[in-house]
Design an enzyme around this catalytic site. Structure first.
Site, PDB file in Angstrom:
ATOM      1  N   VAL A 112       0.868  -1.182   0.000  1.00 40.01           N
ATOM      2  CA  VAL A 112       0.000   0.000   0.000  1.00 40.01           C
ATOM      3  C   VAL A 112       0.899   1.225   0.000  1.00 40.01           C
ATOM      4  CG1 VAL A 112      -1.815   1.265   1.206  1.00 40.01           C
ATOM      5  CG2 VAL A 112      -1.779  -1.239   1.281  1.00 40.01           C
ATOM      6  N   CYS A 113       0.595   2.179  -0.863  1.00 33.10           N
ATOM      7  CA  CYS A 113       1.322   3.444  -0.905  1.00 33.10           C
ATOM      8  C   CYS A 113       2.821   3.190  -1.110  1.00 33.10           C
ATOM      9  CB  CYS A 113       1.024   4.229   0.371  1.00 33.10           C
ATOM     10  SG  CYS A 113       1.497   5.968   0.329  1.00 33.10           S
ATOM     11  N   THR A 114       3.652   3.802  -0.285  1.00 33.60           N
ATOM     12  CA  THR A 114       5.098   3.659  -0.461  1.00 33.60           C
ATOM     13  C   THR A 114       5.641   2.341   0.076  1.00 33.60           C
ATOM     14  OG1 THR A 114       5.462   4.924   1.570  1.00 33.60           O
ATOM     15  CG2 THR A 114       5.542   6.134  -0.515  1.00 33.60           C
TER      16      THR A 114
END
Length: 346
Positions: A112-114
Site C-alpha cells: 500500500v502506498c510507499t
C-alpha cells in the site's frame, strides 16, 4: 446471500514498522475484518501484525501499534501486506532483508502506498509493473529503474504481487481481494458499511489534473492554469495559451514545463479528461454534449482520449463510476435501506 463456496481460512500478515502510515494498516485490516463479519465466518481471514523483534511501533501520526508477534516468528502467510509511510524512506536494513528472504513464501504479496519502496528495495519488483502514491512515483522509478512504474492507476496486479497508490487506494485493493476470495456480495456489503464504492477498478486514475501538476510560481502562469480548468472547451493550443501570457510559444512551453513539471499539452489533456470524468460521474448529460463541453469536439475523439488515459471507453466509465444517486432523485435518510448482513459491531 450469494457468494463463493466456503474455503479454508487465509492468514493475512501485516508488516508494521516505525513511522508507518496508520491508514495504510487500518484501512485494509478493516476491509478483511469486515469480510469476516459479512460472511458470518470469523475465520475467513486470520489477521496478524508483526514487527521487527515484536516490539510496539509508533506510526507517523504518533499512534502506537502493538503487533501480535515478531517477523522472525511469523510463518508464511497467504497474504503478506506491506504498508507505506515515512519509515520507507530510510528503512531498517533488517526489514528489507526479511522481505527479501521471506516475502517470496507468501502466496499473495501486497503493498500500500510507499510500501512498494520496500518491496523494490528487497528486489521483489524487478521486471514487474507497479504503482505507488503519485507523489513518490518518480522517486520509486529513480531508485529502481528495473521496475516499470506507472503513476496513474490506483492499483496494479502483476502476477501474485499487487501494489496500490496512497492510503485509500489500499482499501480499494483490499476490496478487490475480498471479492476474489469470497465473492462480490461479501465485498459489496463491506464497501457499503465503509461507505466506499465497490470497487474502483485498478486503472482508475489516482488524481485530478490540478493535483498531478505543480502550481506555477509565477502568477500569470498560475492564473493561466486556473483559466484552462475553467475553459476546457476553449482554444488551448500552445500558441493561444502563449498569447494569453504574452510569451512566445517556444518560451512559454519551456517555462510552463519548468514550473509545473509537465508540458502544456499534457496539462490540457489531463484537464479535459478530468472534467469529462466528473461530468460522466455527476451529470446525466449525453456523451456527445460532454465531448463538446470538454473540448474534444466529437465523441470519437473523447473515446480515444479515455482509452489512452484510463483504459476504458466513456460509456463503460460511466457505468462503473456513476453513483446511483446521480441517476435518480436523492432518497431521504429515513427511507434508505439498511445495510445488509453486517452487524452494528463492525
Amino acid at each position: 446471500m450469494t457468494g463463493k463456496p466456503r474455503r479454508s481460512s487465509e492468514e493475512v500478515l501485516v508488516v508494521v514498522f516505525d513511522d508507518v502510515q496508520s491508514l495504510d494498516v487500518t484501512g485494509p485490516v478493516e476491509v478483511f475484518a469486515g469480510a469476516c463479519l459479512a460472511a458470518r465466518d470469523p475465520g475467513a481471514y486470520r489477521l496478524r501484525t508483526a514487527s521487527l523483534d515484536g516490539r510496539p511501533v509508533r506510526t507517523s501520526s504518533g499512534l502506537t501499534l502493538v503487533p501480535d508477534l515478531s517477523l522472525d516468528d511469523a510463518r508464511a502467510p497467504h497474504t503478506l501486506l506491506v504498508p507505506g509511510g515515512q519509515g520507507t524512506g530510510a528503512p531498517d536494513p533488517r526489514l528489507v532483508d526479511w522481505l527479501r528472504a521471506r516475502a517470496p513464501r507468501a502466496r499473495r504479496l501486497v503493498s500500500v502506498c510507499t510500501g512498494a519502496m520496500l518491496l523494490a528495495d528487497a528486489g521483489l519488483l524487478r521486471g514487474r509493473r507497479a504503482t505507488t502514491h503519485w507523489a513518490y512515483s518518480r522517486t520509486l522509478a529513480r531508485r529502481h529503474p528495473e521496475t516499470e512504474v506507472d503513476p496513474d492507476p490506483i492499483y496494479i496486479r502483476d502476477g501474485h504481487i499487487a501494489t496500490s497508490a496512497g492510503v485509500t487506494a489500499g482499501i480499494d485493493l483490499a476490496l478487490a481481494l475480498v471479492e476474489e476470495d469470497l465473492g462480490r456480495d461479501i465485498a459489496l456489503d463491506v464497501a457499503r458499511h465503509l461507505v466506499v464504492f465497490l470497487h474502483r477498478p485498478g486503472n482508475q486514475a489516482q488524481f485530478s489534473a490540478q493535483l498531478a501538476a505543480q502550481t506555477a510560481r509565477r502568477e500569470p502562469l498560475r492564473e493561466l492554469q486556473q483559466w484552462i480548468v475553467e475553459h476546457p472547451d476553449g482554444d488551448l493550443s500552445v500558441t493561444a495559451l502563449a498569447d494569453r501570457v504574452r510569451l512566445s510559444p517556444r518560451h512559454f512551453a519551456r517555462v510552463f514545463q519548468d514550473e509545473t513539471g509537465t508540458t502544456p499539452g499534457r496539462y490540457v489533456d489531463r484537464v479535459r479528461l478530468d472534467q469529462a470524468r466528473r461530468l460522466l460521474e455527476e451529470s446525466s448529460r449525453g456523451i456527445a454534449e460532454i465531448s463538446r463541453a470538454c473540448g474534444y469536439g466529437t465523441p470519437e475523439a473523447m473515446r480515444r482520449a479515455f482509452v489512452k488515459g484510463l483504459g476504458t471507453a466513456p460509456a463503460d466509465y460511466r457505468r462503473r463510476f456513476r453513483p446511483p444517486a446521480a441517476a435518480r432523485p436523492r432518497t431521504p435518510d429515513s427511507a434508505r435501506p439498511a445495510v445488509r448482513h453486517l452487524p452494528d459491531s463492525l
